[in-house]
Write a protein that holds these residues in place. Structure first.
Motif, mmCIF file in Angstrom:
data_model
loop_
_atom_site.group_PDB
_atom_site.id
_atom_site.type_symbol
_atom_site.label_atom_id
_atom_site.label_comp_id
_atom_site.label_asym_id
_atom_site.label_seq_id
_atom_site.Cartn_x
_atom_site.Cartn_y
_atom_site.Cartn_z
ATOM 1 N N SER A 207 5.793 0.059 12.988
ATOM 2 C CA SER A 207 4.697 -0.279 12.069
ATOM 3 C C SER A 207 4.610 -1.786 11.926
ATOM 4 O O SER A 207 5.603 -2.437 11.592
ATOM 5 C CB SER A 207 4.953 0.352 10.699
ATOM 6 N N TYR B 77 0.821 -1.214 0.000
ATOM 7 C CA TYR B 77 0.000 0.000 0.000
ATOM 8 C C TYR B 77 0.854 1.263 0.000
ATOM 9 O O TYR B 77 0.338 2.375 -0.121
ATOM 10 C CB TYR B 77 -0.936 0.009 1.217
ATOM 11 N N THR C 199 9.811 6.680 13.784
ATOM 12 C CA THR C 199 8.870 5.680 13.285
ATOM 13 C C THR C 199 9.675 4.707 12.454
ATOM 14 O O THR C 199 10.416 5.121 11.560
ATOM 15 C CB THR C 199 7.793 6.347 12.398
ATOM 16 N N GLY D 99 10.885 7.924 7.371
ATOM 17 C CA GLY D 99 11.482 7.683 6.062
ATOM 18 C C GLY D 99 10.388 7.332 5.066
ATOM 19 O O GLY D 99 9.215 7.643 5.297
ATOM 20 N N GLY D 100 10.743 6.556 4.099
ATOM 21 C CA GLY D 100 11.652 5.441 4.012
ATOM 22 C C GLY D 100 11.839 4.797 5.373
ATOM 23 O O GLY D 100 11.030 4.985 6.272
ATOM 24 N N GLU D 101 12.858 4.025 5.508
ATOM 25 C CA GLU D 101 13.146 3.436 6.821
ATOM 26 C C GLU D 101 14.319 4.215 7.432
ATOM 27 O O GLU D 101 15.439 4.148 6.915
ATOM 28 C CB GLU D 101 13.459 1.942 6.664
ATOM 29 N N MET E 197 -4.179 5.906 2.878
ATOM 30 C CA MET E 197 -4.332 7.186 2.189
ATOM 31 C C MET E 197 -3.880 7.053 0.734
ATOM 32 O O MET E 197 -2.918 6.328 0.460
ATOM 33 C CB MET E 197 -3.469 8.248 2.881
ATOM 34 N N VAL F 68 -1.789 -0.363 9.532
ATOM 35 C CA VAL F 68 -2.694 0.159 8.515
ATOM 36 C C VAL F 68 -3.814 -0.870 8.337
ATOM 37 O O VAL F 68 -3.543 -2.064 8.181
ATOM 38 C CB VAL F 68 -1.942 0.390 7.180
HETATM 39 N N1 SAM Z 1 9.647 2.726 7.479
HETATM 40 C C1 SAM Z 1 9.011 3.312 8.629
HETATM 41 C C2 SAM Z 1 7.816 2.499 9.045
HETATM 42 O O1 SAM Z 1 7.544 1.476 8.436
HETATM 43 O O2 SAM Z 1 7.178 2.876 10.012
HETATM 44 C C3 SAM Z 1 8.641 4.776 8.461
HETATM 45 C C4 SAM Z 1 8.017 5.226 7.181
HETATM 46 S S1 SAM Z 1 6.439 4.535 6.779
HETATM 47 C C5 SAM Z 1 6.091 5.368 5.255
HETATM 48 C C6 SAM Z 1 5.387 5.323 7.968
HETATM 49 C C7 SAM Z 1 4.005 4.746 8.125
HETATM 50 O O3 SAM Z 1 3.233 5.076 7.004
HETATM 51 C C8 SAM Z 1 3.931 3.251 8.288
HETATM 52 O O4 SAM Z 1 3.168 2.943 9.431
HETATM 53 C C9 SAM Z 1 3.202 2.799 7.045
HETATM 54 O O5 SAM Z 1 2.426 1.659 7.299
HETATM 55 C C10 SAM Z 1 2.342 4.006 6.754
HETATM 56 N N2 SAM Z 1 1.892 4.126 5.368
HETATM 57 C C11 SAM Z 1 2.590 4.006 4.234
HETATM 58 N N3 SAM Z 1 1.823 4.230 3.139
HETATM 59 C C12 SAM Z 1 0.586 4.511 3.607
HETATM 60 C C13 SAM Z 1 -0.662 4.843 2.997
HETATM 61 N N4 SAM Z 1 -0.790 4.935 1.678
HETATM 62 N N5 SAM Z 1 -1.730 5.073 3.809
HETATM 63 C C14 SAM Z 1 -1.618 4.987 5.157
HETATM 64 N N6 SAM Z 1 -0.470 4.693 5.795
HETATM 65 C C15 SAM Z 1 0.617 4.446 5.035
#
Ligand code: SAM
Length: 337
Positions: free
Chosen positions: A128, A34, A104, A73-75, A198, A168
């Motif tokens: 996450s 996603y 995060t 990030g990213g991570e 989102m 999510v």
């Molecule tokens: N890599 C880290 C992590 O996994 O937490 C930080 C970045 S990640 C983009 C941050 C959060 O955004 C994660 O909990 C991920 O599940 C969520 N996320 C990513 N794409 C998303 C989307 N389209 N809608 C909702 N949450 C999203």
């Protein structure tokens, strides 16, 4: 706008900006379906701000009233030498200028870094985690290994870090599993927050199939659990309930079904120095040019003021079958959620 109390980042809607989220890299060791496409094109390394530049930028924001800083990030933990930045930023915790430094993470690297994060003054982190089923975990993250994440969570708790799990909510993927995830999280002393997907960035999957309004999830949970609304806040958009049967807290982040922008206190910086004033809008300001144009911070300061002066009122995401393009073209990995 300058306010009379000396905090000097107030947007046109009177919201004080006290929270900065910094995406330190757009790269990730997972490819959550996603979030990203499988063959993502990442930024060339030369476009990235150095760790010293990121530190300088964060420091200017702290001087301008930021009290809470989250690395994402990213991570964030795959950025080379990331602990150097965390260690540098921790001086603002020691001075009292910053109230909280956090991150995060997907947890994959936590077993290596948890103890050092705690040593730098990090008190709580978000991890996450969308499922406890190893096969499904691999399916949703494409590249992830649940065992590594579990080791990371163990290491973080051993190091004394408080963990909030973020999941999510995905229709027909983990909706039926949320009760189990919640019991597990609460059993280990962790809060759990569920998030609506989102429409950000092109992915292979159809977001209409994945999208689950949390009002439906809540109604289904209420058939099994006693949920009581509580005023608990962590500075973010989650609304929390206390779950009588587990004694734990469950948060709901509902960017789609309930707009929470009126209390937005945050802005987001990317690893190339672009400032996004809203997760759900394209409005942005380049801070890299003013950062690099002089050794003093006057230009940067002015660029930040100009950007805060046009922070949008809010987002308006849409997911439906008539809207095939994402509301926001950039992926979540650019601004870090
Ligand atoms: N890599 C880290 C992590 O996994 O937490 C930080 C970045 S990640 C983009 C941050 C959060 O955004 C994660 O909990 C991920 O599940 C969520 N996320 C990513 N794409 C998303 C989307 N389209 N809608 C909702 N949450 C999203």
């Amino acid at each position: 706008m300058i306010d009379p109390f000396g905090r000097n980042m107030i947007d046109p809607f009177g919201r004080t900006i006290s929270y900065l989220r910094v995406s330190v890299t757009d790269r990730c060791d997972f490819r959550c379906t996603y979030c990203m496409a499988e063959d993502m094109t990442f930024l060339p390394k030369k476009d990235l701000l150095s760790l010293e530049e990121l530190d300088r930028l964060c420091t200017v924001f702290i001087e301008k009233g930021v009290k809470k800083l989250r690395l994402t990030g990213g991570e964030p933990l795959v950025r080379k030498n990331i602990m150097h930045l965390v260690r540098q930023l921790s001086r603002h915790l020691q001075s009292g200028a910053l109230e909280e430094l956090t991150l995060t993470t997907n947890g994959s690297q936590l077993s290596r870094f948890a103890a050092e994060l705690a040593d730098c003054g990090v008190k709580r982190i978000n991890v996450s985690l969308d499922t406890l089923d190893a096969g499904k975990f691999h399916q949703i993250t494409r590249w992830g290994n649940l065992g590594k994440v579990m080791e990371g969570i163990d290491a973080a708790q051993k190091a004394g870090l408080k963990i909030k799990l973020n999941a999510v909510a995905l229709r027909d993927f983990n909706d039926a599993e949320i009760p189990e995830l919640m019991r597990w999280a609460h059993g280990r002393g962790m809060d759990l927050t569920v998030i609506e997907t989102m429409p950000m960035g092109e992915i292979e999957a159809d977001r209409t199939d994945q999208y689950l309004p949390l009002s439906l999830l809540r109604a289904s949970l209420e058939r099994q659990f006693t949920l009581a609304d509580i005023p608990y806040k962590t500075g973010g958009p989650a609304r929390y309930v206390h779950v009588a049967e587990t004694g734990g807290r469950l948060g709901f982040i509902t960017p789609m079904t309930h707009n929470f922008c009126e209390s937005c206190n945050r802005v987001r910086l990317t690893c190339t120095g672009t400032l996004y004033m809203c997760l759900g809008q394209e409005d942005a300001a380049d801070l890299r040019a003013p950062l690099r144009a002089s050794e003093g911070n006057e230009l940067l300061d002015a660029a930040i003021d100009e950007a805060i002066g046009r922070k949008p009122k809010g987002h308006d995401f849409i997911i439906d079958r008539r809207t095939s393009r994402p509301s926001v073209s950039r992926h979540m990995s650019v601004t870090g959620g």
